[in-house]
Motif scaffolding. Structure first.
Motif, PDB file in Angstrom:
ATOM      1  N   ARG A   1      -9.769  -2.333  -1.733  1.00 22.05           N
ATOM      2  CA  ARG A   1      -8.712  -1.993  -0.781  1.00 22.05           C
ATOM      3  C   ARG A   1      -7.482  -1.631  -1.597  1.00 22.05           C
ATOM      4  NH1 ARG A   1      -6.578  -2.546   4.324  1.00 22.05           N
ATOM      5  NH2 ARG A   1      -4.350  -2.878   4.267  1.00 22.05           N
ATOM      6  N   LYS A   2      -6.786  -0.570  -1.181  1.00 22.90           N
ATOM      7  CA  LYS A   2      -5.600  -0.157  -1.943  1.00 22.90           C
ATOM      8  C   LYS A   2      -4.459   0.330  -1.061  1.00 22.90           C
ATOM      9  CE  LYS A   2      -7.873   4.232  -2.980  1.00 22.90           C
ATOM     10  NZ  LYS A   2      -8.265   5.161  -4.034  1.00 22.90           N
ATOM     11  N   GLU A   3      -4.446  -0.109   0.183  1.00 19.96           N
ATOM     12  CA  GLU A   3      -3.358   0.250   1.089  1.00 19.96           C
ATOM     13  C   GLU A   3      -2.428  -0.935   1.279  1.00 19.96           C
ATOM     14  OE1 GLU A   3      -6.681   0.703   2.384  1.00 19.96           O
ATOM     15  OE2 GLU A   3      -6.722   2.674   1.443  1.00 19.96           O
ATOM     16  N   ARG A   4      -1.125  -0.648   1.317  1.00 22.98           N
ATOM     17  CA  ARG A   4      -0.148  -1.712   1.568  1.00 22.98           C
ATOM     18  C   ARG A   4      -0.505  -2.426   2.851  1.00 22.98           C
ATOM     19  NH1 ARG A   4       4.195  -2.489  -1.342  1.00 22.98           N
ATOM     20  NH2 ARG A   4       4.785  -0.885  -2.812  1.00 22.98           N
ATOM     21  N   PRO A   5      -0.333  -3.703   2.892  1.00 23.20           N
ATOM     22  CA  PRO A   5       0.342  -4.605   1.976  1.00 23.20           C
ATOM     23  C   PRO A   5      -0.599  -5.290   0.984  1.00 23.20           C
ATOM     24  CG  PRO A   5      -0.078  -5.780   4.003  1.00 23.20           C
ATOM     25  CD  PRO A   5      -0.611  -4.377   4.175  1.00 23.20           C
ATOM     26  N   LEU A   6      -1.895  -4.888   0.952  1.00 23.00           N
ATOM     27  CA  LEU A   6      -2.851  -5.619   0.127  1.00 23.00           C
ATOM     28  C   LEU A   6      -3.702  -4.684  -0.714  1.00 23.00           C
ATOM     29  CD1 LEU A   6      -4.277  -8.367  -0.489  1.00 23.00           C
ATOM     30  CD2 LEU A   6      -5.857  -7.785   1.347  1.00 23.00           C
ATOM     31  N   ALA A   7      -3.759  -4.982  -2.014  1.00 24.59           N
ATOM     32  CA  ALA A   7      -4.678  -4.290  -2.925  1.00 24.59           C
ATOM     33  C   ALA A   7      -5.698  -5.320  -3.403  1.00 24.59           C
ATOM     34  CB  ALA A   7      -3.926  -3.707  -4.114  1.00 24.59           C
TER      35      ALA A   7
ATOM     36  N   GLY B   1       3.979  -7.536  -0.462  1.00 23.50           N
ATOM     37  CA  GLY B   1       2.537  -7.380  -0.421  1.00 23.50           C
ATOM     38  C   GLY B   1       1.854  -8.310  -1.413  1.00 23.50           C
ATOM     39  N   MET B   2       0.563  -8.065  -1.665  1.00 27.11           N
ATOM     40  CA  MET B   2      -0.215  -8.890  -2.587  1.00 27.11           C
ATOM     41  C   MET B   2      -1.276  -8.050  -3.264  1.00 27.11           C
ATOM     42  SD  MET B   2      -0.816 -12.448  -0.622  1.00 27.11           S
ATOM     43  CE  MET B   2      -0.440 -13.546  -1.956  1.00 27.11           C
ATOM     44  N   THR B   3      -1.725  -8.543  -4.424  1.00 22.87           N
ATOM     45  CA  THR B   3      -2.831  -7.927  -5.149  1.00 22.87           C
ATOM     46  C   THR B   3      -3.817  -9.026  -5.517  1.00 22.87           C
ATOM     47  OG1 THR B   3      -1.334  -6.262  -6.066  1.00 22.87           O
ATOM     48  CG2 THR B   3      -3.468  -6.527  -7.153  1.00 22.87           C
ATOM     49  N   VAL B   4      -5.090  -8.790  -5.210  1.00 16.69           N
ATOM     50  CA  VAL B   4      -6.149  -9.750  -5.500  1.00 16.69           C
ATOM     51  C   VAL B   4      -7.099  -9.124  -6.516  1.00 16.69           C
ATOM     52  CG1 VAL B   4      -8.124 -11.013  -4.532  1.00 16.69           C
ATOM     53  CG2 VAL B   4      -6.010 -10.790  -3.206  1.00 16.69           C
ATOM     54  N   PHE B   5      -7.486  -9.912  -7.524  1.00 20.23           N
ATOM     55  CA  PHE B   5      -8.467  -9.492  -8.520  1.00 20.23           C
ATOM     56  C   PHE B   5      -9.731 -10.301  -8.244  1.00 20.23           C
ATOM     57  CE2 PHE B   5      -4.261  -8.808 -10.203  1.00 20.23           C
ATOM     58  CZ  PHE B   5      -4.330  -7.458 -10.528  1.00 20.23           C
ATOM     59  N   ALA B   6     -10.757  -9.624  -7.712  1.00 20.57           N
ATOM     60  CA  ALA B   6     -11.979 -10.281  -7.241  1.00 20.57           C
ATOM     61  C   ALA B   6     -13.098 -10.146  -8.267  1.00 20.57           C
ATOM     62  CB  ALA B   6     -12.407  -9.667  -5.911  1.00 20.57           C
TER      63      ALA B   6
END
Length: 186
Positions: free
Chosen positions: A109-115, A18-23
């Motif tokens: 958003r906090k559901e797999r595969p993307l936060a 997955g991935m995590t983005v800090f916006a």
């Protein structure tokens, strides 16, 4: 123009991690020293975008106890990966780059595969904006803000001045990246 969206699309859809983005918020971009983004080379713009993306899915609870530094998608010419450091104060998660520190706010958003998490400052990598690096922003008068150190001022870190020329870049980055990521996984 950076093609980062295509890269993220491929990784989100093909990675088991997955991935995590800090916006960063619009205000985060407005608070950058004027010229900070515009004076970056194309390669450095890509690195800055990738510095806001981790190639692993993290919940806020994960970030409370993660081992530092956390790898990002950005790397230097020598291949060294740029990292983020997370700390906690109670249930609050903070992220530090070595140049700026800010809190990790609500999840878009906090559901797999993307936060996707909101941050109140643009995450400026120490490798690009640290004390011994050349500032992408032209030297200017010192800020009178007690919250901005000399190192942050030199590095183009957020100050109390408005970076109105940066807002379009901020909106393009934050909204474009977030909406692209949300579109990819919905």
């Amino acid at each position: 123009t950076t093609q980062v969206g295509n890269q993220i699309n491929i990784q989100v859809n093909s990675s088991s991690e997955g991935m995590t983005v800090f916006a960063p918020t619009d205000n985060a971009f407005q608070n950058l020293k004027p010229g900070t983004l515009n004076k970056l080379s194309h390669d450095d713009q890509v690195k800055l975008i990738l510095y806001h993306v981790s190639p692993k899915f993290y919940t806020l609870d994960d970030l409370l106890s993660v081992s530092n530094p956390v790898r990002t998608q950005a790397s230097g010419r020598d291949g060294a990966v740029y990292g983020l450091n997370f700390t906690s104060q109670g249930n609050q998660v903070n992220v530090s780059t070595g140049v700026v520190e800010t809190r990790v706010s609500n999840a878009l958003r906090k559901e797999r595969p993307l936060a996707v998490y909101v941050v109140d400052m643009v995450l400026l990598p120490e490798e690009m904006f640290g004390e011994n690096k050349v500032s992408p922003a032209a030297p200017g008068p010192k800020s009178n803000s007690p919250d901005v150190s000399d190192d942050q001022e030199k590095a183009g870190a957020p100050s109390d001045k408005s970076g109105s020329g940066e807002m379009k870049a901020g909106l393009g980055f934050a909204l474009g990246l977030v909406f692209l990521c949300l579109k990819l996984v919905v």
